[in-house]
Every structure is written in C-alpha cells, then in structure tokens.
Design a protein around this motif. Sequence first.
Motif, PDB file in Angstrom:
ATOM      1  N   LEU A 231       0.836  -1.204   0.000  1.00  0.00           N
ATOM      2  CA  LEU A 231       0.000   0.000   0.000  1.00  0.00           C
ATOM      3  C   LEU A 231       0.868   1.250   0.000  1.00  0.00           C
ATOM      4  N   HIS A 232       0.333   2.313  -0.613  1.00  0.00           N
ATOM      5  CA  HIS A 232       1.124   3.529  -0.782  1.00  0.00           C
ATOM      6  C   HIS A 232       0.288   4.776  -0.497  1.00  0.00           C
ATOM      7  N   GLU A 233       0.956   5.934  -0.521  1.00  0.00           N
ATOM      8  CA  GLU A 233       0.289   7.197  -0.221  1.00  0.00           C
ATOM      9  C   GLU A 233      -0.895   7.475  -1.145  1.00  0.00           C
ATOM     10  N   ASP A 234      -0.818   7.007  -2.390  1.00  0.00           N
ATOM     11  CA  ASP A 234      -1.886   7.324  -3.340  1.00  0.00           C
ATOM     12  C   ASP A 234      -3.043   6.332  -3.287  1.00  0.00           C
ATOM     13  N   ASP A 235      -3.002   5.376  -2.368  1.00  0.00           N
ATOM     14  CA  ASP A 235      -4.144   4.481  -2.180  1.00  0.00           C
ATOM     15  C   ASP A 235      -5.231   5.184  -1.383  1.00  0.00           C
ATOM     16  N   LEU A 236      -6.453   4.662  -1.494  1.00  0.00           N
ATOM     17  CA  LEU A 236      -7.588   5.174  -0.725  1.00  0.00           C
ATOM     18  C   LEU A 236      -8.339   3.987  -0.135  1.00  0.00           C
ATOM     19  N   GLN A 237      -8.422   3.981   1.169  1.00  0.00           N
ATOM     20  CA  GLN A 237      -9.113   2.898   1.875  1.00  0.00           C
ATOM     21  C   GLN A 237     -10.553   3.302   2.173  1.00  0.00           C
ATOM     22  N   PHE A 238     -11.470   2.344   2.046  1.00  0.00           N
ATOM     23  CA  PHE A 238     -12.794   2.539   2.631  1.00  0.00           C
ATOM     24  C   PHE A 238     -12.861   1.682   3.889  1.00  0.00           C
ATOM     25  N   LEU A 239     -13.157   2.317   5.014  1.00  0.00           N
ATOM     26  CA  LEU A 239     -13.144   1.643   6.317  1.00  0.00           C
ATOM     27  C   LEU A 239     -14.528   1.654   6.933  1.00  0.00           C
ATOM     28  N   TRP A 240     -15.096   0.463   7.104  1.00  0.00           N
ATOM     29  CA  TRP A 240     -16.401   0.326   7.760  1.00  0.00           C
ATOM     30  C   TRP A 240     -16.310  -0.632   8.949  1.00  0.00           C
ATOM     31  N   LEU A 241     -15.225  -1.403   9.024  1.00  0.00           N
ATOM     32  CA  LEU A 241     -15.085  -2.439  10.061  1.00  0.00           C
ATOM     33  C   LEU A 241     -15.226  -1.857  11.464  1.00  0.00           C
ATOM     34  N   PRO A 242     -15.751  -2.639  12.405  1.00  0.00           N
ATOM     35  CA  PRO A 242     -15.834  -2.144  13.787  1.00  0.00           C
ATOM     36  C   PRO A 242     -14.440  -1.802  14.322  1.00  0.00           C
ATOM     37  N   MET A 243     -14.240  -0.551  14.719  1.00  0.00           N
ATOM     38  CA  MET A 243     -12.934  -0.167  15.261  1.00  0.00           C
ATOM     39  C   MET A 243     -12.692  -0.780  16.640  1.00  0.00           C
ATOM     40  N   ALA A 244     -13.749  -1.291  17.258  1.00  0.00           N
ATOM     41  CA  ALA A 244     -13.581  -2.003  18.521  1.00  0.00           C
ATOM     42  C   ALA A 244     -12.940  -3.368  18.305  1.00  0.00           C
ATOM     43  N   HIS A 245     -12.847  -3.794  17.038  1.00  0.00           N
ATOM     44  CA  HIS A 245     -12.243  -5.072  16.680  1.00  0.00           C
ATOM     45  C   HIS A 245     -10.811  -4.826  16.209  1.00  0.00           C
ATOM     46  N   SER A 246      -9.932  -5.784  16.452  1.00  0.00           N
ATOM     47  CA  SER A 246      -8.518  -5.599  16.123  1.00  0.00           C
ATOM     48  C   SER A 246      -8.281  -5.433  14.633  1.00  0.00           C
ATOM     49  N   PHE A 247      -9.137  -5.995  13.770  1.00  0.00           N
ATOM     50  CA  PHE A 247      -8.983  -5.874  12.323  1.00  0.00           C
ATOM     51  C   PHE A 247      -9.053  -4.398  11.906  1.00  0.00           C
ATOM     52  N   GLY A 248      -9.985  -3.658  12.518  1.00  0.00           N
ATOM     53  CA  GLY A 248     -10.098  -2.234  12.214  1.00  0.00           C
ATOM     54  C   GLY A 248      -8.866  -1.471  12.653  1.00  0.00           C
ATOM     55  N   LYS A 249      -8.375  -1.765  13.851  1.00  0.00           N
ATOM     56  CA  LYS A 249      -7.210  -1.053  14.390  1.00  0.00           C
ATOM     57  C   LYS A 249      -5.951  -1.343  13.575  1.00  0.00           C
ATOM     58  N   VAL A 250      -5.801  -2.569  13.085  1.00  0.00           N
ATOM     59  CA  VAL A 250      -4.598  -2.896  12.322  1.00  0.00           C
ATOM     60  C   VAL A 250      -4.578  -2.132  10.998  1.00  0.00           C
ATOM     61  N   LEU A 251      -5.760  -1.847  10.438  1.00  0.00           N
ATOM     62  CA  LEU A 251      -5.812  -1.051   9.217  1.00  0.00           C
ATOM     63  C   LEU A 251      -5.446   0.404   9.492  1.00  0.00           C
ATOM     64  N   LEU A 252      -5.724   0.884  10.701  1.00  0.00           N
ATOM     65  CA  LEU A 252      -5.271   2.219  11.103  1.00  0.00           C
ATOM     66  C   LEU A 252      -3.753   2.247  11.233  1.00  0.00           C
ATOM     67  N   SER A 253      -3.180   1.184  11.796  1.00  0.00           N
ATOM     68  CA  SER A 253      -1.712   1.130  11.927  1.00  0.00           C
ATOM     69  C   SER A 253      -1.059   1.095  10.545  1.00  0.00           C
ATOM     70  N   ALA A 254      -1.689   0.400   9.591  1.00  0.00           N
ATOM     71  CA  ALA A 254      -1.168   0.369   8.220  1.00  0.00           C
ATOM     72  C   ALA A 254      -1.240   1.759   7.589  1.00  0.00           C
ATOM     73  N   GLN A 255      -2.306   2.492   7.888  1.00  0.00           N
ATOM     74  CA  GLN A 255      -2.453   3.842   7.336  1.00  0.00           C
ATOM     75  C   GLN A 255      -1.337   4.760   7.826  1.00  0.00           C
ATOM     76  N   LEU A 256      -1.014   4.670   9.115  1.00  0.00           N
ATOM     77  CA  LEU A 256       0.051   5.517   9.658  1.00  0.00           C
ATOM     78  C   LEU A 256       1.397   5.162   9.036  1.00  0.00           C
ATOM     79  N   ALA A 257       1.630   3.879   8.804  1.00  0.00           N
ATOM     80  CA  ALA A 257       2.907   3.444   8.241  1.00  0.00           C
ATOM     81  C   ALA A 257       3.028   3.797   6.760  1.00  0.00           C
ATOM     82  N   CYS A 258       1.914   3.693   6.023  1.00  0.00           N
ATOM     83  CA  CYS A 258       1.965   3.844   4.558  1.00  0.00           C
ATOM     84  C   CYS A 258       1.523   5.220   4.070  1.00  0.00           C
ATOM     85  N   GLY A 259       0.691   5.911   4.838  1.00  0.00           N
ATOM     86  CA  GLY A 259       0.320   7.275   4.506  1.00  0.00           C
ATOM     87  C   GLY A 259      -0.856   7.469   3.579  1.00  0.00           C
ATOM     88  N   PHE A 260      -1.627   6.401   3.299  1.00  0.00           N
ATOM     89  CA  PHE A 260      -2.793   6.553   2.426  1.00  0.00           C
ATOM     90  C   PHE A 260      -3.941   7.236   3.167  1.00  0.00           C
TER      91      PHE A 260
END
Length: 612
Positions: A231-260
């Motif tokens: 994943l890269h800065e020019d990607d765009l994620q659509f996020l609907w997953l429950p943030m109370a679930h670890s799957f949602g949080k891991v996608l946030l960690s990926a966003q911080l690392a990759c910058g999309f």
Amino acid sequence: MTAQASSVPNYDAGFVDNLTQNFAMQFLDRVAASADLEAFRYPRGEGWESVTWRQAGDLVEKLAAGLLSLGLQPEQRVGIASSTRYEWILADLAVMCAAGATTTVYPSTNSEDTAYILGDSESRVVFAEDDEQIAKLKEHRNELPHLGKVVTFDGTTDGDWIIGLDDLAKLGEAYLAEHPGIVEETARAIPSDQLATLIYTSGTTGRPKGVRLLHRAWVYEGTAIQVQDILHEDDLQFLWLPMAHSFGKVLLSAQLACGFATAIDGRVDKIVDNLGVVKPTFMGAAPRIFEKAHGRIVTMQAAEGGLKEKIFKRAFEVGIDVDRRKREGRSVPLLLGVQHGLFDKLVFSKVRERFGGRVRFFISGSAALNAEIAEWFHAAGILILEGYGMTENAAGATVNHPADYKIGTVGPALPGSEVKIGENDEVMLRGPHVMAGYHNLPEETEKTLTPDGWLRTGDKGSLDEDGFLTITGRIKDLFKTSGGKYVAPSAIESKFKAICPYASQFLVFGNERNFVVALVTLDPDAMAGWAEENGMAGASYTEIVNSDAVQTMVGAYVDELNSHLNRWETIKKWKLLDHDLTIESGELTPSMKVKRNVVEENNKALIDSFYS
C-alpha cells in the motif's frame, strides 16, 4: 512433524530489531511527513468532508492535552463505546498521544457487559457515542468508581460528568497554553513495550477477556505491511469495520505506516453505496460481506432470466477457466482468450463497477473465506487477499501478497514473525505482534502463551512447502461422529454458502451422533428479492422461508452440497430457521462470527429432534 515459515521470501525483516517507535509517534511522524495530504474523509450531510493530516494532528493534540488536563496517567485506560466513525479514530489517537491505553467497547454490547469491561479495565474516561451509550454508563455508575469523566460525540452533556468532544478540545487548548509542547513530549516518552490497547474479545463463551496489546504490536503490524510495498500514499481505503475489533485497528496502523487516506463510515447497510461514491483502491472486510455481494449479484442476474442470465453464467464459466489456467501457468487458447475479452467488457467490468471500479484488492479476515467465492471474484478481476490472525496477535499474522498469493490459503507469515504447526496440527504464532497476556487473568495467559513466546491459537491448520498457511477450522469445533469419522464444520458451511446465493448461515452439527445435520438461515435482503420474483411480495421473512417453494429450493442446494462431500459428512436432515442470526440477538459477534454454542443451545430441542 513441525513445519515452519518465518517470513515472506525476499523481504528484509531487519526492521523488527528497531521497533523502538510507539504508536503515538508513528502518528505524529506521519502528520509531519504528509501534513497537507488527505488523511481522512467522513460523511457529512449528503457529501463527504475531507481532512488533512495537519488538521487531524491539530485536533488530536488538543484532545490529548484535554485528557492530560483531566489527570490521565501513562497506561491508564480510556474507553471508547461507539460505532466506527471519524471521531472514534480521533479519540483513539488522542489516547495514544496522551500515553493512555484504549479500551474498546462495541456499541452493541449490553449494559452489563459494558459495565464489566469498563470496571475490569478501571477506565478513567469513556468516549460515549450518544445517549444510548451514556444510558449504559448511568445505569451502572455505582459499579464504575474509577470513571471520572464521560466525553460524548453526539449525546446530551451535563457540563459536569458528561462533556462534549468540543469541551474536551477547549480543555486541551487551555492546557497547551500553560504547557506548550506537552503532547509531543508525552508521546516521545512512551516505551514501545507500554500498554496501548485493551481489547475485550467478544468471545463465543463466557465473560469477555481483555487482551493486552503493546505499542510495539501495532507499530510492527503497520511496518510489516509497509515493507512489503503493498500500500502507498496514493491508495484510498474505505473503512467500515468495527474499530472495537482488532482488524479495524490494524488497518489504522497500516495507514500511519503507509500514509494513504481513509474514508470512514461504519454503517454496514451503506457499504455498497459508499463504494460507488468513494471509489476506494482497497478495503478490509469479513467474508460475510463478500458472500452477500456474490449472492446479490448472482440472484439479480437469475431474476433477469433469458439471454442475459445465459451470458452471465457463460462469462463466469470462461472467466474461472481462464483464471485457473493463468494461475497454474498454463496457456490460454486463442478463442478462449477472445471470449474472455468480450465477457470482460459485457459482464466483469460491470461487476467491478459495483465496487467503485478502482479496487486493486480486498483484504478478507476474521473468518474463513470460501475458495470458490474468492475464485468467482478473481474471475471478474477482483482480487481478495485472505489473511489470518486474532485479537491475541493484534489481528495480522499472515496475509497473501498482491504479487504472490494462493487462493484457499491465508498466505505466509508477516515479515519478522513466525508461524508453526504444533501438536494436533494447532497453528502457533510468535513475533512482536503477540499480546502481553490477558488482563487480570494469569492462568488464562499461561494456558495460551508458551514460556518461549509462542501463542497457541486454537486453530487447526497446515503449511505448504512455500510457507503458505491453510486453516482447517477451530480445533474445538471439529467433531467426531459416533462412527468415528472426523468432520470440520466450517469447511462444509463455507461450501454451502458458495453454492446457495440466498444463504446467510449454514451451521453443521453431529458430535458423537450417527449422522450430520444442519440449521440454515437465508439472507433477508436476498429473500425479499426472491419473494418479489415469485409472487410473495410483502410477505414476512418467516412466511417466505416456510413456503413450499423455498423449502424445495433449499433442499436442492443441500443435495448439490452433499454431492461434493464424503459420505460421513453429508447432511441427512436440515431445518430452515424462521429468523436470521444477528448481532442484536447475541448469535453473532460484532465481527460477524457465529456464536455456535449460543445457536446450538437456543435450538437444542430442534437438533435433538433430528435424532429422535
């Protein structure tokens, strides 16, 4: 014999030795690096509001300072009881930057369990979405002696115990005026092995268990995705997953690392509409979303009938044939290739357009995805990368790569971590992402973590010669018939969902019995469409599923399923339930996993009657 895979080939896992950064600094560094780029967008009115990293950073700083002004100390817990929305992200990042630890609460959690989670975690502050969430806190206030302040997104404030998000930001502004630079100073001082998140597993049995995840776990997860160049800065994620679930949080960690950038809207019923508007390049989802989409598209084409339906069916016959040939390294005959090109214009491009037309890949997790459904999407030019993990390892343990994947597997281990197969074919994990243990449950922790750091997952699986992991199912869910034959329910259940486009759930039982039986639920949306086509428009779900036509239809799908099963696995008796399983009924977890034991207990008399 134990097989082991340590990482994806050709990726430098040396970054693991330098995981000194914490999640708060990962966010602040991203703000500095990408200040004027889009960070988030969220629905406002009829449109979408866009926010840059600098704008998000400024607001997070004020909210973090507000928490510090309330006296929050390092590792003290702050609860978030809310659906997935932009404010959830802001609250979590503010807690991280204030050196606290986020305690997650699903908005669907009942008041008793909400009180248990917040009490067990000793949460000092709670972000409550609205009056519904506030009411749960008021009801059990006497059981929450540590809870000093409630911050609400949309609820009613009282100027004292309950304040608004803007009020917290104003407290933060005043605190920053007296303590300039305090938030960055606090963030820099957080060690990587400090508690970041306390996620209470919704669980399928008993009280929820608090999983203690450290800053290094989240930083590792994001960095492991970033070094794979997925994943890269020019990607765009659509996020609907429950943030109370670890799957949602891991996608946030990926966003911080990759910058999309990420477009956020937790309303599940709006997913398809939002995809068309947002046009993301990727999205994470549970398999149920793909099953519903597959079923909806197939049934819509069946309703068209005639030539359109024939073209649609032939398109996927050709698409799957071509796709398999390419993945197996076989040539595609010229005529077949020409047909495929034609069907891509007529059929597959329209399927892709339903998801916005720009998706590079989807990521599927939280439960097993049926390989036939993954193949169906792949034939249409939509790649679903299946991954595997659990809350106890910060959600991501293995994942397929866009340039190196095997449908039917969950991919190899993330760079810098390990997967092995232990006794009874149990999948075991080790790496920086593994939890520190269960909160206040030392005996449970000892059962789950080995002295040398391996996490016992409770899942049965195998590794191939390339290190790709295949999950067979939960060990505790596997059962043996009275004839001594082992049955893996999840494998049978996912096969039925691939065959029957109307299926919502298919649950298999038969432990120590002489044959296998099933409980079936159908998707209410799909059945409403079926009813309109079959002279039952306006009928209730119960009336529809009890009709002779539906019973006959489902029976035909069960017969088709049985033709693909071993003799001892075949479904001898089945029953359509008069309701679908829901999160609200307690039969599904918020991440859409079936609580098998709850469904079995609720239908014990019915299951017993199959054998009487």
